[in-house]
Structure formats: structure tokens, C-alpha cells
Design a protein around this motif. Structure first.
Motif, short mmCIF file in Angstrom:
data_model
loop_
_atom_site.label_atom_id
_atom_site.label_comp_id
_atom_site.label_asym_id
_atom_site.label_seq_id
_atom_site.Cartn_x
_atom_site.Cartn_y
_atom_site.Cartn_z
N ALA A 13 0.84 -1.19 0.00
CA ALA A 13 0.00 0.00 0.00
C ALA A 13 0.88 1.25 0.00
CB ALA A 13 -0.90 -0.01 1.23
N ARG A 14 0.65 2.08 -1.00
CA ARG A 14 1.39 3.34 -1.02
C ARG A 14 0.74 4.27 -0.02
NH1 ARG A 14 2.81 6.46 -6.26
NH2 ARG A 14 0.57 6.69 -6.40
N SER A 15 1.55 4.98 0.75
CA SER A 15 0.87 5.88 1.68
C SER A 15 0.44 7.14 0.94
CB SER A 15 1.74 6.19 2.89
OG SER A 15 3.06 6.34 2.53
N ARG A 16 -0.63 7.73 1.45
CA ARG A 16 -1.18 8.90 0.81
C ARG A 16 -1.06 10.11 1.72
NH1 ARG A 16 -6.42 8.33 -2.36
NH2 ARG A 16 -7.55 8.37 -0.39
N ILE A 17 -0.54 11.18 1.16
CA ILE A 17 -0.42 12.43 1.89
C ILE A 17 -1.35 13.44 1.24
CG2 ILE A 17 1.11 14.35 2.45
CD1 ILE A 17 3.39 12.46 2.54
N ALA A 18 -2.20 14.07 2.03
CA ALA A 18 -3.07 15.10 1.47
C ALA A 18 -2.60 16.47 1.92
CB ALA A 18 -4.51 14.87 1.91
N LEU A 19 -2.45 17.38 0.94
CA LEU A 19 -2.14 18.77 1.27
C LEU A 19 -3.47 19.47 1.51
CD1 LEU A 19 0.50 19.44 -1.47
CD2 LEU A 19 0.86 19.85 0.93
N VAL A 20 -3.60 20.06 2.69
CA VAL A 20 -4.87 20.71 3.05
C VAL A 20 -4.58 22.11 3.53
CG1 VAL A 20 -6.82 20.61 4.66
CG2 VAL A 20 -5.93 18.50 3.69
N GLY A 21 -5.48 23.03 3.25
CA GLY A 21 -5.29 24.39 3.77
C GLY A 21 -6.33 25.35 3.25
N ASN A 22 -6.31 26.58 3.79
CA ASN A 22 -7.21 27.61 3.31
C ASN A 22 -6.87 27.92 1.85
OD1 ASN A 22 -6.33 28.61 6.38
ND2 ASN A 22 -8.53 28.64 5.98
N VAL A 62 5.41 7.83 -2.39
CA VAL A 62 4.24 8.31 -1.66
C VAL A 62 3.33 9.05 -2.63
CG1 VAL A 62 3.48 9.83 0.19
CG2 VAL A 62 5.63 8.62 0.41
N GLU A 63 2.04 8.82 -2.50
CA GLU A 63 1.11 9.59 -3.33
C GLU A 63 0.76 10.89 -2.62
OE1 GLU A 63 -2.75 7.89 -3.98
OE2 GLU A 63 -3.22 9.33 -5.57
N VAL A 64 0.89 12.01 -3.34
CA VAL A 64 0.58 13.31 -2.75
C VAL A 64 -0.65 13.88 -3.46
CG1 VAL A 64 1.44 15.58 -2.18
CG2 VAL A 64 3.03 13.67 -2.35
N ASP A 85 -14.31 14.95 1.59
CA ASP A 85 -14.47 13.56 1.16
C ASP A 85 -13.13 12.84 1.03
OD1 ASP A 85 -17.15 13.82 1.19
OD2 ASP A 85 -17.43 13.99 -0.97
N ILE A 86 -12.13 13.55 0.52
CA ILE A 86 -10.81 12.94 0.41
C ILE A 86 -10.32 12.54 1.80
CG2 ILE A 86 -8.37 13.40 -0.14
CD1 ILE A 86 -9.35 15.08 -2.50
N LEU A 87 -10.53 13.43 2.77
CA LEU A 87 -10.09 13.14 4.13
C LEU A 87 -10.88 11.98 4.74
CD1 LEU A 87 -9.52 16.72 5.57
CD2 LEU A 87 -7.82 15.09 4.78
N LEU A 88 -12.20 11.97 4.51
CA LEU A 88 -13.02 10.88 5.05
C LEU A 88 -12.65 9.55 4.42
CD1 LEU A 88 -16.72 12.09 5.43
CD2 LEU A 88 -15.01 11.69 7.19
N VAL A 91 -6.69 9.13 4.47
CA VAL A 91 -5.34 9.45 4.03
C VAL A 91 -4.43 9.13 5.21
CG1 VAL A 91 -6.04 11.24 2.41
CG2 VAL A 91 -5.53 11.85 4.76
N ASP A 92 -3.16 8.93 4.91
CA ASP A 92 -2.27 8.51 5.99
C ASP A 92 -1.72 9.69 6.77
OD1 ASP A 92 -2.13 5.52 5.47
OD2 ASP A 92 -1.79 6.40 3.50
#
Lengths: 656, 226
Positions: A13-22, A62-64, A85-88, A91-92
Motif C-alpha cells: 500500500a502506497r501511503s497517501r499524503i493530502a495537502l490541506v489548507g485555506n 508516496v502519493e501526494v 471527502d478525500i479526508l473521510l 489518508v495517511d
């Protein structure tokens, strides 16, 4: 849902990183720093929201994911819903990007991410700009309070990116916790119990806040009785506190400010309030009630020069006149004729309504250069931060039409391609606004391809003719917009718009976006053009075209005062708006249209039904009933306006 | 006198209860019993009917013209007091609520209008329910210098603190709050036209004039920097 933390991760499993912000905090720049060239931009399933995904190689792959900007995880727009939805979805690690100048807002999200319990890292971007304004952030202290790595960065200079990457391995859920008023906490506990580990504190809060976008999720997992109980808890809270999302946000705002008291120091520099960079001052001028107008005109002129003159003129001449006419089409014709002697196949591929000679020539040689240059220009406007200012400048006009300034976005996009613009009407909040915008796009906003031909013809007639054409179309736009706004009733939605600072766009980012949009165009629109051409081919083959022609020609001749041959242009315009204009162009250049007839014909064809691709999208987006109503209105209305204009110009003795 | 005061208070509580229930749809005897904390005795109801304030129509309780006027005033005093206590004096919700329940029986008409003017004639209470308008609201008397004014009356370039937000639509509140535009934040009015643009923290937000009229602010006193 994923399980977070603990346990060994499966190696495959590739870990997933989500960039989140205003919005506008530099997520895309950090995304580019992390991923380099390995990037795909695509629409999130079922939305028009673009989400970029890339691969980063730290010590492993890693998937970003670069998520759309948000202000709240209780979504108020499609963008925010996609991010939520991406967060729900699981993501790792969340890499939250904050604007160091604006930490209160950032922390309001940090607190929500903390409630979700996802391991995270906080990047304090634009730390230099904050310092220039006398804001000093104690990152160490903030790290202690939140219990997550906090890394100051200057993304545009790639400063701190190394540290940021290194900190990702230390990502963990924020240990900072705070409580809402007791009554809310009690309800949260009850909902959490109902969820039986199927969701966390954050989800419980979202449910209590009455987040409608979650209803599908809820109905999949909870029984009717459980939903009922949550609903009862929700109404009870609402009665006691008033609007819950507001109260939660207000509470988070208070907590965020409290945290920052121990973290921020403001040094009042003499320059911090007075000196403003050129960009800041220009940013103010662009929304100034007076100076904003010439700037707006200048921007439109620039777009016209680039898209209308360079794209629709120079590039189209080259692709259509040289590449297709002289090379591809003759070559294709030759190849087809050599391969087959079946007349039907030959006609189908390279005939008058042939797939290669008409559909491909049209979509690749004529539309692609125009749409391509338009997307490029639009991307620059988007990234420079000008679009919200455009919305401010035009807010009054759109209010008149029962919309608000945000509707300027699909309208401007409509000058490029009405089909894509119809898709982006989703950014408008209510169904009513989306219907009005869709109608106006289909009726009175000519796409760049059509506009190219029309402006070319008007140019040879002089300024007065152009004024009558433009004036009539504008009048129709305002009049129909106003009436539709009144007729559909309902309330206008609020115009509350964040105005980002003006920025110099990053070329790499714009190229990436433009390419993604061109790819969309090729994938989605070209097949529709082929379909449209096929339909035309069949109509021609079966003789139906002739029937329609003879049925329509009395209207064209008697009411519009045009020669019977013009009927063809309108029929073709049925399938492709601008090809109709091109048909008129051919008539005019053969000397079969007087200047007056030309103006009447151009007004009619501008208002006339949208192209087949646009019609299909209207059906898809608004449903068959609304689509049918829109078409049923536009069809006679275009002829009515044309006839009126014809009558008016003739009685006034105007001949241009 | 004391007895009279207590009875007046109880009558007013009932009138207020009827008004509130009516806003939510309708008012039956049963609901009225559930709503008001104290039991509503037969005696109290008879008293109300005898005073010509209330009419019974089956289970439905209705206000007469006289009752309507009194109820309106009580509700107005209560909700104005809530605004004053929670938004301006920033007391906690429970403290504000209990004080408001006292205030509604104490404020004289003059004092009520002064409070109303002082607060810039707020259209709703902190829970979003409408505050009945008073005479002062239509006359817009300027004798009492309002402490709180709508953002739309602020001078361009001025700084102010948000006291309360009273929007027509509740979703406006959520949207504003997520941008950090909440009571307590300081804003600077940047421009009025073609749309309002305010600066909150380092963020610029554009607003319709209607919404600017729904954000009530207290102009900041200019501070001299040393």
C-alpha cells in the motif's frame, strides 16, 4: 474507512499524503516542490473540482494529493466537500499548509483536523511575508501546544522544504483538545456512541451541524432509527444555540486566538501598516469603483488580443488553412479513396459532413487553438487572483439579473467554451442561480469560435453595425436575465467572497492546468463534435435536411428578411453554433447579404440554440425538463428578436 | 406593592410564552404549560382573561389586542437585553439568559428605546429570533449616540469591532464565521463600492451591501501609538 496509526503498514500500500489548507496559502507551490514532474490533474469523481495527484519519492514512493482550498470541514461549497471527502476516504498523513500571516484561520482548520485524529504536520508558509508585517511566530511553542511538527517554510524560494519532508515521518494526530459548551459535548458523545467506531468526534460534530452533504454516507451506514435520534439531538441543539456550524466555527475561532496569544508576537513596525508593495496597491486599484473599470477593460482587451486575434486568427489560419486544408485533408481523402470505393464510407469520412473533413478539422484546427489560448489566458487570470476582483466589479450587473458576482466566472468562461462554462455553473449555490446562468450562457454568450467568425464579419461592416449587434445581444442578456430572476422567484444568495492578494502566477502551474483542461476538452468535447457531425450526415443522407430546410425557409425569408439560402446556416447552427456563423460568412462573402441582413442574421445566430455538445451538457447537468424548457424558449425567442430588429432597422431606414 | 410586582411578572412570563410559541407555529394550552417554567394555574389564566389579555379558543390560546401589545413589549425587552448582555458585555450564555429574564420585567419604555438605539436597532436576538420593532426604530432618533452601528454606516478606512451579526439567512453566518468574520474580530472597512470590502486580520472579504447592513460593529477608538 482506513485505520490510522499503529500496526505495521502493508508494504504494497502506497501511503497517501493530502495537502490541506485555506485557499491561497501556497498549497500548489509546495505540491510542486514535493512532486516535481509526476503529476496528473483530474476532476474529482462527479464534480468539476480539479484535484492534482503526484508521486513523491522520499525514502519510498508516496502519493501526494493537492486538495482544493477550504475554510471549514463542514462544507459550504463543492470544493470544500471534495476536500472533506478525500479526508473521510482515508489518508495517511495530512500536510496542512498555513499562511503564516493568517494563522487564526489556519488553526481553525488545524483544530478540526485534530478532531478527525489524522496524523498531521503543519507548514507555516510565507513566513517571510509575515515577518515583513511584523508578525513573529514561535514555531517551537506552537509545536508544543499542538503536539504536531510545525515547520516554517518559504515555498516560492524552496526554503524549509527539506525540513518539511523530514518532519513527515514524525507526523501524528494533534494532542491539543478543547471542548465546546457542555450541551454540545453531551450530544457529541451520544452520536459517537451511535456511530460505534464508524466515525470519530469530527464526524459526530459534522452530523450534529446538519451537514447535508453527508446524507449519502449516513444512509449507507446508519439505521433509520439512529438517523432519527441524531436529527432530534440536532434540532434540540439548534433551538438552544441557534445555527450550529456558526457556533462551532465561532468557538474554534476563539480557541485559535487563545492559542496564538502564546505563540505570536506582533512588532509594530512603522512600515507594517503604511508601506504597501506595488502589487498590493494594484490589487486595490483593480477593485476601485473608478480605476477598476479601465483595468477591467484592459484585461478584456488583452484577452481579446490573445484569444480572439492570436488564437482565433493567427493560429486557426495556420492549423485550418495550412495544416488541415493543404496537408491532412487532401492526404486523408487520398488514403480513404484508395482504401475503399464505397461512396457511403467515403462521404462519412471525408465528405461534406465527413468525420475527418468536418468534425476533426473543426474541433482540432478551429476550436482547439481558440480554446487552448483561452484556457491559458483564463489560467493566468485565475492564478493572479484577478477573478474575484472581476466578480466584485461586476457584482451589481449580476445582482440585476438575480445572480451575484460569482456568476461572472462561468460567463467569462462561456466566451471561451459554453459547454465547459455550463459545467462550472456548479460553483453557484442554488439551483435557481444555476438555471439562470445556464440559460444566459446558452442564449446570449457566444463562445470564442463563434465570436471569432462574428467579429470578423462585423469588422468589415464598421463600428455602427458592431454596436447594434453588441447592443442587442447585451440588451437581451440583461433583459432575459432580469426577467428570469424575477420569474423564478426565490432569493439571491449572499455575495461573500474572499479576495486573495494579487500574485504573479507561477508559469509551471499554469501550464499544468492548461494542459489538464485541454485534455478534458479533447476527451469530452471532441466525441460530441463527431456525434454532431454524424447526425448532420444522417440528416443529409436521409433527405431530412432538405425537409427542415423547406419548412424553415418561410420564417427566415419573411420574418428575418434574409435570402432562403441562409436557412442552411441556421440548420447547421443547430448542431454547431459557430459553424452557422461560418455559413453566414460564406453567404456574405458571395455578396448575398446586405449589411442590414448581415447584422440581423448575426444577432439571430448569436442567440440561436447552443451547439450540440452544450445541449447535451445542459441535459446532463440540469435534467431533461429544464433543458427542454431552455431550448423551447431560445428557439422562437432568437427568431423573434431577429425579426424585431429587422423590422426596427428597416422602419428607421438604417442600412449601415 | 411587592405582591403586585410578582403577579405582573408572572403575567408577563405567560404572555412571553404565548408569543414565543406562536412564532414556532401555534400555542395550545398544553404547550404553554410545558413552555413556562412555573405551573400556569387556573387562577392565572382567569386573571389574564379578566384583564382582557388572552382569549381561549378550544385548546388554542390567543392574545387579544391588549395582550398582544404587552407581550410584544416584554419580548422586545427580553431580546434587547440578551443582545446587550451577551454581545456588548460579553457575559456567558447562561448568565446573559438569566439576567435577560430579569431585565424584561424592569426596563422602562424610555430605557428600552435607549438600549435599542444604543445597539443600533438590532433586528434579531442572539438566537436569531426577531426583536419586535419599537417606536425608536422607525424614528431613528439620533439623541442617543448609537454605540453599535451596522457596518454599512461605518466610514471608509475606519476600524471597528464586530459586536453581532444578524443575517436574514443563517447560512450567511456559517460562511462568515469560516472566514473569521465573527463577533469579537476587528475589521477595517476598505471600500463600499462596487461591493463592500473589509479586511479581517490579513484577509480581505467582499460583501454585498445587504450583508454589510447585517454586521453590527462598534467603531474602534483611535489609539495613539507611542
Amino acid at each position: 474507512m482506513h485505520c490510522h496509526g499503529g500496526g505495521a503498514e502493508a508494504p504494497e500500500a502506497r501511503s497517501r499524503i493530502a495537502l490541506v489548507g485555506n485557499p491561497n496559502v501556497g498549497k500548489s507551490v509546495i505540491f510542486a516542490c514535493l512532486t516535481g514532474r509526476y503529476v496528473t490533474v483530474s476532476n474529482y469523481p462527479g464534480t468539476t473540482v480539479e484535484v492534482a495527484r503526484g508521486t513523491a519519492r522520499f525514502n519510498r514512493e508516496v502519493e501526494v494529493i493537492d486538495t482544493p482550498g477550504i475554510n471549514d470541514l463542514i462544507p459550504m461549497s463543492e470544493d470544500e466537500r471534495v476536500t472533506r471527502d478525500i479526508l473521510l476516504d482515508g489518508v495517511d498523513v495530512v500536510l496542512q499548509v498555513a499562511d503564516a500571516k493568517n494563522l487564526t484561520r489556519a488553526l481553525m482548520i488545524t483544530l478540526q483536523l485534530g478532531e478527525m485524529g489524522i496524523p498531521m504536520v503543519l507548514a507555516l508558509n510565507m513566513i517571510d511575508e509575515a515577518a515583513a508585517r511584523g508578525i513573529k511566530v514561535n514555531a517551537r511553542r506552537l509545536e508544543e501546544v499542538l503536539g504536531i511538527p510545525v515547520v516554517p517554510v518559504i515555498a516560492t524560494q524552496r526554503k524549509g522544504i527539506g525540513e518539511l519532508v523530514a518532519s513527515l515521518s514524525r507526523a501524528r494526530p494533534s494532542k491539543f483538545s478543547f471542548t465546546y459548551p457542555p450541551a454540545i459535548e453531551e450530544a457529541v458523545r451520544e452520536v459517537e456512541a451511535l456511530l460505534h467506531g464508524r466515525g470519530n468526534r469530527a464526524l459526530a460534530l459534522m452530523l450534529l451541524a446538519g451537514d447535508e452533504s453527508l446524507s449519502a454516507w449516513v444512509h449507507e451506514r446508519l439505521s433509520g432509527e439512529e438517523i432519527e435520534r441524531i436529527e432530534r439531538l440536532r434540532t434540540r441543539l439548534e433551538r438552544r444555540f441557534g445555527r450550529l456550524p456558526y457556533n462551532l466555527a465561532r468557538e474554534r475561532h476563539r480557541v485559535a486566538e487563545e492559542i496564538l496569544k502564546g505563540v505570536l508576537t506582533r512588532v509594530l513596525t512603522r512600515h507594517s501598516t503604511e508601506s504597501h508593495s506595488l502589487l498590493v496597491r494594484l490589487g486595490w486599484l483593480t477593485m476601485h469603483p473608478l480605476y477598476g473599470i479601465p483595468i477591467l477593460l484592459l484585461v478584456l482587451l488583452g484577452m481579446y488580443e490573445f484569444v480572439g486575434v492570436f488564437g482565433a486568427g493567427t493560429l486557426v489560419d495556420f492549423f485550418e488553412g495550412v495544416v488541415f486544408e493543404s496537408y491532412i485533408n487532401p492526404l486523408a481523402t487520398e488514403v480513404v479513396y484508395r482504401l475503399t470505393d464505397v461512396e457511403l464510407v467515403r462521404e462519412l469520412l471525408v465528405g461534406e459532413f465527413g468525420i475527418i473533413t468536418m468534425a476533426l478539422t473543426y474541433s482540432v484546427a478551429i476550436i482547439l487553438p481558440i480554446v487552448g489560448t483561452f484556457f491559458l489566458a483564463f489560467g493566468i487570470l485565475e492564478d493572479s487572483g484577478y477573478l474575484p476582483r472581476l466578480a466584485i466589479m461586476t457584482n451589481r450587473i449580476f445582482r440585476f439579473m438575480g445572480l451575484n458576482g460569482k456568476a461572472v466566472l462561468p460567463m467569462v468562461l462561456g466566451l471561451g467554451c459554453d459547454t465547459m462554462a455550463t459545467l462550472t455553473t456548479r460553483i453557484l449555490e442554488t439551483k435557481r442561480e444555476r438555471v439562470i446562468a445556464t440559460l444566459l450562457l446558452a442564449l446570449a454568450v457566444p463562445c470564442s469560435a463563434q465570436l471569432g467568425v462574428i467579429l470578423g464579419m462585423l469588422a468589415s461592416l464598421g463600428a455602427e453595425a458592431a454596436l447594434v449587434w453588441g447592443g442587442t445581444v447585451l440588451l437581451v442578456l440583461l433583459g432575459v436575465g432580469f426577467s428570469a430572476g424575477r420569474l423564478l422567484g426565490g432569493e439571491r444568495t449572499d455575495f461573500v467572497l474572499e479576495v486573495p492578494p494579487l500574485r504573479i502566477p507561477q508559469p509551471g502551474n499554469i501550464v499544468m492546468k492548461t494542459l489538464a483542461r485541454i485534455e478534458w476538452y479533447l476527451r469530452e468535447a471532441v466525441p460530441l463534435f463527431v456525434l454532431g457531425t454524424l447526425l448532420l450526415f444522417v440528416l443529409d443522407l436521409t433527405g431530412a435536411l432538405g425537409l427542415i430546410r423547406s419548412a424553415a425557409s418561410p420564417v427566415v425569408v419573411s420574418m428575418l428578411g434574409l435570402p432562403p439560402q441562409a436557412t442552411d446556416a441556421f440548420i447547421v447552427g443547430f448542431l454547431r453554433r459557430d459553424y452557422g456563423a461560418a455559413g453566414l460568412f460564406a453567404l456574405a462573402s458571395q455578396g448575398m447579404l446586405s449589411p442590414l441582413q448581415t447584422v440581423v442574421a448575426l444577432v439571430t445566430i448569436t442567440l440561436f440554440v447552443p451547439c450540440i455538445a452544450n445541449t447535451l451538457i445542459i441535459v446532463k447537468e440540469r435534467g431533461i425538463r429544464v433543458a427542454a424548457a431552455i431550448i423551447a424558449f431560445i428557439f422562437p425567442f432568437a427568431f423573434l428578436v431577429g425579426s424585431l430588429l429587422n423590422f426596427l432597422l428597416r422602419s428607421l431606414g438604417v442600412s449601415f | 406593592m411587592r405582591v403586585h410586582g410578582t403577579k405582573k411578572k408572572r403575567l408577563e412570563e405567560v404572555l412571553e410564552g404565548i408569543w414565543t410559541l406562536r412564532e414556532a407555529g401555534g400555542c395550545t394550552l398544553e404547550e404553554l404549560h410545558a413552555q413556562t417554567g412555573e405551573p400556569i394555574t387556573e387562577e392565572l389564566l382567569e386573571e389574564l382573561q379578566a384583564e382582557g389579555m388572552v382569549r381561549l379558543r378550544g385548546e388554542e390560546v390567543e392574545l387579544t389586542e391588549k395582550g398582544e401589545r404587552l407581550a410584544r413589549e416584554v419580548v422586545r425587552r427580553h431580546r434587547l437585553a440578551e443582545r446587550l448582555l451577551s454581545d456588548v458585555l460579553e457575559l456567558s450564555e447562561s448568565v446573559a439568559e438569566s439576567h435577560a429574564c430579569e431585565f424584561e420585567h424592569l426596563l422602562s419604555p424610555e430605557a428600552t428605546d435607549s438600549v435599542c438605539t444604543f445597539l443600533g436597532h438590532p433586528p434579531t436576538c442572539p438566537h436569531g429570533k426577531p426583536i419586535p420593532r419599537g417606536e425608536c426604530c422607525s424614528k431613528l432618533r439620533k439623541e442617543v449616540h448609537p454605540l453599535v452601528t451596522p457596518l454599512s454606516e461605518l466610514e471608509v478606512g475606519a476600524e471597528a469591532k464586530i459586536v453581532f451579526i444578524s443575517p436574514r439567512r443563517h447560512s450567511t453566518l456559517d460562511r462568515l464565521a469560516s472566514l473569521g468574520v465573527v463577533p469579537g474580530s476587528t475589521l477595517k472597512l476598505h471600500q463600499r463600492s462596487p461591493a463592500y470590502v473589509i479586511r479581517v486580520g490579513e484577509l480581505e472579504v467582499a460583501l454585498d451591501p445587504e450583508i454589510a447592513g447585517e454586521i453590527y460593529v462598534k467603531a474602534a477608538v483611535k489609539q495613539k501609538h507611542h
